[in-house]
Design an enzyme around this catalytic site. Structure first.
Site, short mmCIF file in Angstrom:
data_model
loop_
_atom_site.label_atom_id
_atom_site.label_comp_id
_atom_site.label_asym_id
_atom_site.label_seq_id
_atom_site.Cartn_x
_atom_site.Cartn_y
_atom_site.Cartn_z
N LYS A 117 -7.58 -3.81 -2.60
CA LYS A 117 -8.23 -4.38 -1.42
C LYS A 117 -8.88 -3.29 -0.59
CE LYS A 117 -3.98 -4.28 1.36
NZ LYS A 117 -4.42 -3.42 2.46
N CYS A 145 -2.30 -2.33 8.16
CA CYS A 145 -2.16 -3.39 7.15
C CYS A 145 -0.91 -4.26 7.36
CB CYS A 145 -2.19 -2.79 5.75
SG CYS A 145 -3.78 -2.00 5.39
N ASP A 157 0.78 -1.25 0.00
CA ASP A 157 0.00 0.00 0.00
C ASP A 157 0.82 1.30 0.00
OD1 ASP A 157 -1.88 -2.00 0.33
OD2 ASP A 157 -2.51 -1.38 2.32
#
Length: 197
Positions: A78, A111, A18
């Site tokens: 996601k 995450c 990310d």
């Protein structure tokens, strides 16, 4: 034999979590974190280690930053706070279920943490590259690293990973890896954390 966390190119996979445009102004040490992750990605290509890339809600948070150098990778979109989504599970199976994960990206307490827990529960050894992981808050980052170490993840650095993967100056790819080590990793604010370990 006790599991000591030795890294090797065999059975390893690099996770890139990310590192997206909208995070750029808000993540502590973002530029240096991405720079270190980019070196890990370059090394993975040299050494034949597969890489998996995710993006958190790219519609709102934008694409992966170009300086990561990951434009050739498929970005798995996601909304969950783990990288271990169905598409990534399939990719891991296709890779022969690697046993060691090298993890970098953002955010450490979100995450990165959720991905670590999922990987550890699957019996995969997790190596979190501390100078290639961050959060918006340095407090969240440092407490997350401490928490993840308690859960059984190994904390390491970019340079340590690169050297462990080649293990010998006679390694056929050592000269290429050595070029990635020409400049030491920038200080990403981890010294205070280390003194508290």
């Amino acid at each position: 034999m006790a599991n000591i966390g030795r890294l090797s190119t065999k059975d390893a996979v690099l996770f890139l979590c990310d590192m997206q445009e909208k995070f750029r102004p808000n993540i502590f040490q973002f530029t240096n974190i991405v720079s270190n992750a980019a070196r890990l990605l370059q090394a993975s290509r040299i050494l034949g280690i597969p890489a998996i890339l995710t993006e958190q809600y790219p519609k709102g948070l934008g694409p992966t930053v170009p300086e990561l150098g990951a434009s050739d990778l498929t970005a798995h979109s996601k909304t969950s706070f783990t990288m271990i989504i169905e598409e990534v599970e399939k990719e891991l199976q296709a890779l022969g279920s690697p046993k060691k994960a090298i993890l970098c990206g953002i955010e450490a307490h979100a995450c990165i943490a959720c991905t670590t827990y999922d990987l550890l529960e699957k019996g995969i050894e997790v190596h979190i590259v501390a100078d290639a992981v961050s959060s918006r808050s340095q407090t969240d980052r440092l407490f997350a690293l401490s928490r993840l170490k308690q859960s059984g993840a190994y904390l390491t650095t970019t340079e340590a990973v690169l050297l462990q993967l080649v293990q010998d100056a006679r390694h056929p790819n050592f000269k290429e890896i050595q070029k990635l080590l020409a400049h030491p990793s920038p200080d990403t604010g981890l010294l205070a954390f280390f003194s508290a370990l």
